[in-house]
Design a protein around this motif. Structure first.
Motif, PDB file in Angstrom:
ATOM      1  N   ALA A   1      29.474  40.439  37.820  1.00 54.78           N
ATOM      2  CA  ALA A   1      29.029  41.518  36.928  1.00 54.78           C
ATOM      3  C   ALA A   1      29.903  41.596  35.678  1.00 54.78           C
ATOM      4  CB  ALA A   1      29.049  42.853  37.677  1.00 54.78           C
ATOM      5  N   ALA A   2      31.212  41.472  35.838  1.00 53.77           N
ATOM      6  CA  ALA A   2      32.117  41.543  34.685  1.00 53.77           C
ATOM      7  C   ALA A   2      31.907  40.364  33.745  1.00 53.77           C
ATOM      8  CB  ALA A   2      33.568  41.592  35.159  1.00 53.77           C
TER       9      ALA A   2
ATOM     10  N   ALA B   1      28.701  41.071  31.895  1.00 52.50           N
ATOM     11  CA  ALA B   1      28.845  42.197  30.969  1.00 52.50           C
ATOM     12  C   ALA B   1      29.712  41.866  29.758  1.00 52.50           C
ATOM     13  CB  ALA B   1      29.429  43.403  31.700  1.00 52.50           C
ATOM     14  N   THR B   2      30.589  40.897  29.900  1.00 55.55           N
ATOM     15  CA  THR B   2      31.483  40.558  28.782  1.00 55.55           C
ATOM     16  C   THR B   2      31.012  39.337  28.007  1.00 55.55           C
ATOM     17  OG1 THR B   2      32.936  39.316  30.273  1.00 55.55           O
ATOM     18  CG2 THR B   2      33.519  41.618  29.825  1.00 55.55           C
TER      19      THR B   2
ATOM     20  N   SER C   1      36.885  49.445  32.670  1.00 55.34           N
ATOM     21  CA  SER C   1      35.963  48.911  31.671  1.00 55.34           C
ATOM     22  C   SER C   1      35.589  47.505  32.144  1.00 55.34           C
ATOM     23  CB  SER C   1      36.615  48.856  30.290  1.00 55.34           C
ATOM     24  OG  SER C   1      37.675  47.916  30.291  1.00 55.34           O
ATOM     25  N   TRP C   2      34.525  46.953  31.579  1.00 58.32           N
ATOM     26  CA  TRP C   2      34.135  45.607  31.980  1.00 58.32           C
ATOM     27  C   TRP C   2      35.216  44.598  31.624  1.00 58.32           C
ATOM     28  CZ3 TRP C   2      30.935  45.263  35.628  1.00 58.32           C
ATOM     29  CH2 TRP C   2      29.871  46.139  35.746  1.00 58.32           C
ATOM     30  N   GLU C   3      35.885  44.818  30.503  1.00 59.46           N
ATOM     31  CA  GLU C   3      36.956  43.901  30.118  1.00 59.46           C
ATOM     32  C   GLU C   3      38.111  43.963  31.115  1.00 59.46           C
ATOM     33  OE1 GLU C   3      35.502  46.079  27.958  1.00 59.46           O
ATOM     34  OE2 GLU C   3      34.319  44.599  26.871  1.00 59.46           O
TER      35      GLU C   3
ATOM     36  N   ALA D   1      37.297  42.215  34.347  1.00 63.44           N
ATOM     37  CA  ALA D   1      37.298  40.764  34.210  1.00 63.44           C
ATOM     38  C   ALA D   1      38.697  40.173  34.356  1.00 63.44           C
ATOM     39  CB  ALA D   1      36.694  40.358  32.868  1.00 63.44           C
TER      40      ALA D   1
END
Length: 93
Positions: free
Chosen positions: A50-51, A54-55, A6-8, A11
């Motif tokens: 990107a992360a 996205a977050t 997931s993006w989270e 990160a």
């Protein structure tokens, strides 16, 4: 958990290092002239950018974005070290 990444998760140090290590091993054969450590850093930087975006980092101040290249160094070194450890363990050393 309904997805692998997931993006989270990307990160975090662990998520970004895992993704960086996997992608580096897949892509290093496609770019043989580029040193693997540089490839690993570029991949880590792209993943973290990107992360961060996205977050919710898009609206953040410049300090959030300024730390991403430094974090990419840590992620890249972690991914490279993890791969070296697995390689060393699989060879019996």
């Amino acid at each position: 958990m309904d997805q692998f990444f997931s993006w989270e998760m990307l990160a975090t140090l662990a998520g970004a290092a895992a993704a960086t290590g996997i992608l580096t091993q897949f892509l290093k054969g496609l770019l043989p002239k580029l040193p693997t450590q540089w490839l690993s850093y570029i991949i880590a930087l792209v993943i973290l950018l990107a992360a961060t975006a996205a977050t919710g980092g898009i609206g953040a101040d410049w300090t959030v974005w300024a730390i991403v290249p430094l974090n990419a160094v840590i992620v890249s070194l972690s991914a490279n070290g993890a791969f070296s450890a697995v390689k060393r363990a699989s060879s019996g050393k």
